[in-house]
Design a protein around this motif. Structure first.
Motif, PDB file in Angstrom:
ATOM      1  N   LYS B 369       0.818  -1.200   0.000  1.00  0.00           N
ATOM      2  CA  LYS B 369       0.000   0.000   0.000  1.00  0.00           C
ATOM      3  C   LYS B 369       0.851   1.248   0.000  1.00  0.00           C
ATOM      4  N   VAL B 370       2.016   1.128   0.669  1.00  0.00           N
ATOM      5  CA  VAL B 370       2.835   2.320   0.864  1.00  0.00           C
ATOM      6  C   VAL B 370       3.609   2.682  -0.393  1.00  0.00           C
ATOM      7  N   MET B 371       4.073   1.667  -1.132  1.00  0.00           N
ATOM      8  CA  MET B 371       4.914   1.929  -2.303  1.00  0.00           C
ATOM      9  C   MET B 371       4.340   1.200  -3.512  1.00  0.00           C
ATOM     10  N   ALA B 376       4.554  -2.784  -7.998  1.00  0.00           N
ATOM     11  CA  ALA B 376       4.243  -3.266  -9.349  1.00  0.00           C
ATOM     12  C   ALA B 376       5.514  -3.695 -10.054  1.00  0.00           C
ATOM     13  N   ALA B 377       6.554  -2.859  -9.960  1.00  0.00           N
ATOM     14  CA  ALA B 377       7.821  -3.196 -10.623  1.00  0.00           C
ATOM     15  C   ALA B 377       8.383  -4.502 -10.101  1.00  0.00           C
ATOM     16  N   PHE B 378       8.382  -4.629  -8.772  1.00  0.00           N
ATOM     17  CA  PHE B 378       8.944  -5.838  -8.165  1.00  0.00           C
ATOM     18  C   PHE B 378       8.157  -7.068  -8.571  1.00  0.00           C
ATOM     19  N   LEU B 379       6.844  -6.920  -8.627  1.00  0.00           N
ATOM     20  CA  LEU B 379       6.017  -8.072  -8.986  1.00  0.00           C
ATOM     21  C   LEU B 379       6.338  -8.532 -10.399  1.00  0.00           C
ATOM     22  N   VAL B 380       6.458  -7.579 -11.306  1.00  0.00           N
ATOM     23  CA  VAL B 380       6.815  -7.937 -12.684  1.00  0.00           C
ATOM     24  C   VAL B 380       8.149  -8.678 -12.695  1.00  0.00           C
ATOM     25  N   GLY B 381       9.119  -8.117 -11.973  1.00  0.00           N
ATOM     26  CA  GLY B 381      10.413  -8.776 -11.932  1.00  0.00           C
ATOM     27  C   GLY B 381      10.332 -10.169 -11.358  1.00  0.00           C
ATOM     28  N   ALA B 382       9.566 -10.319 -10.277  1.00  0.00           N
ATOM     29  CA  ALA B 382       9.455 -11.621  -9.633  1.00  0.00           C
ATOM     30  C   ALA B 382       8.799 -12.632 -10.549  1.00  0.00           C
ATOM     31  N   HIS B 439       3.336  -8.004   1.437  1.00  0.00           N
ATOM     32  CA  HIS B 439       2.006  -8.348   1.912  1.00  0.00           C
ATOM     33  C   HIS B 439       1.945  -8.356   3.421  1.00  0.00           C
ATOM     34  N   GLY B 440       0.771  -8.624   3.945  1.00  0.00           N
ATOM     35  CA  GLY B 440       0.613  -8.662   5.386  1.00  0.00           C
ATOM     36  C   GLY B 440       0.479  -7.263   5.944  1.00  0.00           C
ATOM     37  N   PRO B 441       0.345  -7.194   7.243  1.00  0.00           N
ATOM     38  CA  PRO B 441       0.175  -5.873   7.858  1.00  0.00           C
ATOM     39  C   PRO B 441       1.487  -5.101   7.822  1.00  0.00           C
ATOM     40  N   PRO B 442       1.401  -3.804   7.711  1.00  0.00           N
ATOM     41  CA  PRO B 442       2.648  -3.019   7.650  1.00  0.00           C
ATOM     42  C   PRO B 442       3.407  -3.145   8.961  1.00  0.00           C
ATOM     43  N   SER B 443       4.727  -3.312   8.874  1.00  0.00           N
ATOM     44  CA  SER B 443       5.521  -3.426  10.090  1.00  0.00           C
ATOM     45  C   SER B 443       5.738  -2.035  10.671  1.00  0.00           C
ATOM     46  N   ASP B 444       6.280  -2.007  11.882  1.00  0.00           N
ATOM     47  CA  ASP B 444       6.481  -0.719  12.548  1.00  0.00           C
ATOM     48  C   ASP B 444       7.413   0.175  11.758  1.00  0.00           C
ATOM     49  N   LEU B 445       8.460  -0.440  11.232  1.00  0.00           N
ATOM     50  CA  LEU B 445       9.427   0.340  10.464  1.00  0.00           C
ATOM     51  C   LEU B 445       8.752   0.988   9.267  1.00  0.00           C
ATOM     52  N   VAL B 446       7.903   0.200   8.616  1.00  0.00           N
ATOM     53  CA  VAL B 446       7.235   0.716   7.418  1.00  0.00           C
ATOM     54  C   VAL B 446       6.328   1.881   7.780  1.00  0.00           C
ATOM     55  N   LEU B 447       5.626   1.727   8.898  1.00  0.00           N
ATOM     56  CA  LEU B 447       4.713   2.805   9.285  1.00  0.00           C
ATOM     57  C   LEU B 447       5.477   4.074   9.584  1.00  0.00           C
TER      58      LEU B 447
END
Lengths: 178, 644, 102
Positions: B369-371, B376-382, B439-447
């Motif tokens: 959600k944050v980035m 999208a870019a990473f998903l394509v690469g993966a 995926h999953g809930p955002p971690s503290d660092l991300v928030l």
């Protein structure tokens, strides 16, 4: 007959030479050594005469025995004869070495002579009556060996100056010492 | 066209020299622009050469341009020459193209770092060195480029030279590469001894080699290739090389330098074909590496290390292809891998940059959600990495898998099995990474960092440069645009080879290196279906594990072994490093200190003693001096009399 | 030539030279050393004269005369030094004059 006489005189003079030479280095008293040297010089002069070198013999007596040795005797008299045995003092090896060196030099030359130096010493040249006369000497000194003549005179001058300087009483120095 | 090629080679060198000589007289931004500009200038030259060569008929596409004679030693001659042919053009385009994008990306990534100018000079130097490697017209120039990229790699891995881990990693990389360099040099010596030249092998010259010579030379070349490309057993330096900045990892350790080994095999394939055992060995090593790297990647927590092991694994595919003689697919996978791996690294770099340097994926989560752009870019690469159609990785990887199937026999089928296992593992570890990070809930660092890129950071109000859109709050434009371009390339780059329909890339490479094995379109589609489904199973396994909140590899003996990277580092330490240190210490204690250092005062004392002894001769005793004089005369008389 | 030929003269010259050399190294008094030096010089004079007679040229005698002159000069300087020693109350012993040591 003439040859025999020459031989006799030669042998006598040679023996005198050698014995006075040994005497020079053996006496403890320097005065006696100087006198022995005068004898040595005289016998050498005889040998020179026998080799037809009259002028040199004369010069030897006049200059060497006459002037140089007299100078020696003056100095020895002035200094007083201090006595010391020939082989007193100094390291042992030095004394032995002295004799060894003398012997070595002697033997070498004798060997060279005995082998006759490749026959280079066989025939003596014939000479004229004026060989060794002052005229001959003078001719060569002033013609072929003029340079040696001049340089020798300069050496004598330098020596005279040196002698005077060495013997000078430096006034200030002696006063300080005394 | 030749001018374009020379421009391609020399522009980055000029850039590097310019930055180095200008030093602190130019601003950091200027250094960045010079570096980027010079690499793109090289790209322009490469494109120009490419277009012209494209217009020629396939037989004419090899051009050797000589500048001057460099070395002459009797009949051995080496000139400064560049080779422009399809294979080198492909590499040139990849190196300058992807390289240019990455250097551009670095402008944003490295902004505010210490010593930026040094970084950009090194990057330009690296691009030059890599171009020298791929454009060199003979084996000696290739070796020059080889060594220079090793140097550039060392300089860039150790860029943060105050970190001891970075310095150690740089040394490790350099040392392991040096082993490869040594075997390569030995191979070259043998070539010079037997053939008297270091020109690239032709059919005639390779045929003239005796089989033992060919085997030894090929082994030497293989040694160099596996060291440079981080294949087993010389692979341990690559994960540690992640100490360098992320763009460095993208450029050097994913897209270009590590693929130099594959290029080498393709370039000298005639020698390898004269030594089939060695060629099969390289395929086997590649196959083993695919699996080993894949399983180790399953337990890594550092985002960059997962991608590094993935690189190792994918290069294993390229080695597999080259080892079987499918040179076209090897080069094709090289190209697509450059796209999607660089994409993955650069996206990871955006994340790391956004999270102010955090690389541990356990601290990440919910970045979707944050980035969104990066997601999208990473998903394509993966997806490309996992080989899902119609993205690029699918076309290239499946070509390799099909080739191994077409090879048949014990070798072919076992490699086929390894390759399929690799596909499973690739899906698993890639998507484990993806799910844990995004995926999953955002971690503290991300928030903490979620207020957009501009807030809460020490450096830069990059938000000011974005046009106010939140997507661009993820990072500066100079970082996001290259990522975008690479996303597009990773998506469509594979469409250059559609088996049975059109294969322009394969024909392009064929004129230089004819493949030894070609799969029929039927075999191709059959194996593709198999591979994609297996890859899909891998992705599903990762999804299941993520949803259940557990790891793919359960704790226990296996997990511990994998976490220790199968103990390779410990093995090498015990077998090579400890004994070497022991010997060195022993030599220092027994030889260096007592003999060399101890002898110096001894020599001094000895000379002093000799001087004292000699001084005693001068006692001052006059009579002894006189004695010596007389004795010398005596001796001289003897000499004269004897000599006469 | 009447009398002994040149080898005899040379033999005497060698003996005198050896005696002089021994004296120079052996004796400690500088006066005696000088005297021994004189013996050596005379020995060489004898050799010159002998050769001059043998070859029939007078040059040897010329050189002998020069040697004599130089010997006189040397004695003059040497004696001056010895007098200077005794003036300064130094011992007349070559073994104590060791300023040339290393």
């Amino acid at each position: 007959m003439g040859n025999f006489l020459v031989w006799v005189i030669w042998i006598v003079a040679a023996l005198a030479c050698v014995s006075t030479g040994v005497a020079v280095i053996s006496f403890t008293n320097p005065f006696y050594s100087a006198l022995a040297l005068i004898g040595n010089l005289a016998s050498l002069a005889v040998l020179f005469l026998l080799a037809s070198a009259e002028f040199v013999a004369a010069a030897q007596i006049l200059v060497y025995a006459g002037a140089v040795m007299v100078m020696f005797l003056f100095v020895i008299a002035y200094l007083g004869g201090r006595a010391d045995a020939p082989w007193a003092g100094g390291p042992r090896w030095l004394q032995l070495g002295a004799f060894a060196v003398g012997a070595a030099l002697l033997i070498e030359v004798i060997v060279a002579l005995v082998t006759k130096a490749n026959g280079g010493l066989s025939n003596a040249a014939d000479i004229s009556r004026s060989f060794g006369s002052p005229a001959e000497i003078g001719k060569l000194f002033l013609a072929d060996h003029l340079l040696a003549f001049e340089i020798t005179s300069i050496v004598l001058l330098v020596a005279a100056v040196g002698g005077v300087v060495l013997g000078m009483k430096a006034a200030a120095e002696d006063e300080v010492e005394a | 066209m030749i001018a374009g090629a020379w421009l391609c080679l020399l522009a980055p060198l000029a850039g590097a020299l310019l930055i180095t000589l200008a030093g602190t007289r130019i601003s950091r931004a200027a250094a960045a622009w010079i570096s980027t500009g010079s690499v793109f200038l090289g790209f322009a030259g490469a494109v120009d050469a490419f277009i012209r060569v494209l217009g020629e008929s396939p037989e004419d596409r090899t051009h050797l341009s000589t500048a001057y004679t460099w070395v002459t030693a009797g009949s051995f001659k080496v000139s400064m020459q560049i080779l422009v042919d399809p294979v080198s053009l492909t590499m040139m385009l990849i190196v300058t193209g992807v390289g240019g994008l990455i250097v551009w990306y670095s402008m944003g990534y490295m902004k505010g770092e210490d010593e930026e100018r040094r970084y950009f000079a090194y990057m330009a130097l690296f691009v030059f060195a890599m171009l020298m490697l791929v454009m060199g017209g003979n084996l000696l120039l290739l070796l020059v480029g080889w060594g220079l990229v090793g140097l550039a790699s060392y300089l860039l891995i150790g860029f943060y030279h105050e970190r001891p881990e970075a310095v150690a990693a740089a040394k490790k990389a350099f040392l392991m590469n040096a082993i490869g360099d040594a075997t390569m040099a030995l191979g070259f010596f043998l070539l010079i001894a037997k053939t008297g030249t270091l020109a690239f092998p032709t059919e005639a010259s390779a045929g003239a080699l005796s089989s033992s010579t060919a085997n030894l030379v090929a082994l030497g070349l293989l040694g160099g290739a596996i060291a440079k490309s981080a294949q087993l057993p010389l692979h341990t330096w690559l994960p540690d090389a992640m100490e360098g900045p992320t763009p460095v990892s993208a450029l050097i350790h994913a897209a270009t330098m590590v693929t130099a080994g594959v290029y080498l095999i393709v370039r000298t394939h005639l020698i390898f074909q004269a030594a089939p055992d060695v060629q099969h060995l390289s395929a086997v090593l590649g196959g083993i590496t695919i699996v080993v790297a894949g399983v180790i990647a399953l337990v890594q927590w550092d985002i960059k290390r997962v991608i590094a092991y993935s690189t190792m694994s994918q290069i294993g595919y390229m080695f597999l292809a080259a080892g079987l003689g499918a040179y076209g697919y090897a080069m094709f996978h090289l190209m697509t891998h450059a796209f999607f791996k660089a994409l993955l690294f650069l996206s990871a770099g955006v994340i790391i940059h956004h999270l102010a340097g955090e690389q541990d994926i356990r601290k990440m989560g919910g970045l979707r959600k944050v980035m969104p752009f990066t997601h999208a870019a990473f998903l394509v690469g993966a997806l490309a990495l996992a080989g899902i159609p119609p993205l690029s990785g699918f076309w290239s990887k499946d070509g390799i898998i099909a080739s191994s199937f077409a090879e048949g026999g014990v070798l072919g089928y076992s490699l086929f099995a390894l390759a399929l296992l690799g596909a499973l593992l690739t899906g698993a570890y890639t998507f484990r990474l993806y799910f844990l990070v995004f995926h999953g809930p955002p971690s503290d660092l991300v928030l903490e960092h979620a207020g957009g890129h501009g807030s809460g950071h020490a450096h830069g109000t990059e938000g000011a440069e974005g046009h106010g859109e939140h997507a661009h709050g993820e990072g500066p434009l100079s970082m996001l645009i290259p990522v975008g371009i690479l996303t597009v390339l990773a998506a469509i780059g594979g469409l250059l080879v559609i088996p049975g329909v059109w294969e322009p890339f394969l024909t392009w490479i064929d004129s230089v290196a004819e493949p030894l094995v070609t799969a029929t379109p039927g075999q191709d589609y059959a194996t593709s279906v198999l591979a994609v489904s297996i890859g899909g199973i891998g992705i599903w396994l990762a999804w299941r594990a993520f949803v259940a909140g557990r790891e793919l590899v359960a704790t226990g003996g296996i997990r511990t072994a994998l976490e220790h990277k199968l103990y390779f580092d410990e093995l090498y330490d015990a077998v090579f490093s400890r004994p070497a240190q022991l010997v060195a210490n022993l030599l220092r204690e027994r030889v260096e200190e007592p003999v060399v250092q101890g002898s110096l005062p001894e020599i001094g004392a000895g000379v002093e003693d000799a001087a004292d002894g000699t001084a005693r001769l001068q006692s001052g005793l006059l009579r002894s001096y006189a004695l010596v004089v007389a004795a010398s005369v005596a001796v001289l008389v003897v000499v004269f009399v004897a000599v006469r | 030539m009447l009398g002994p030929d040149v080898t005899w003269y040379l033999a005497i010259s060698a003996v005198l030279f050896a005696i002089g050399a021994t004296g120079v190294v052996l004796r400690r008094s500088p006066l005696i050393v000088l005297l021994s030096l004189e013996i050596m010089l005379n020995a060489s004079n004898l050799a010159f004269v002998g050769f001059s007679r043998h070859f029939g040229t007078v040059d040897g005698q010329i050189f002998a005369l020069c040697v004599m002159a130089v010997a006189a000069a040397e004695v003059c300087v040497g004696l001056g030094m010895i007098v200077a020693f005794s003036r300064r109350r130094m011992a007349l012993d070559v073994d104590t004059l060791t300023e040339l040591h290393g």
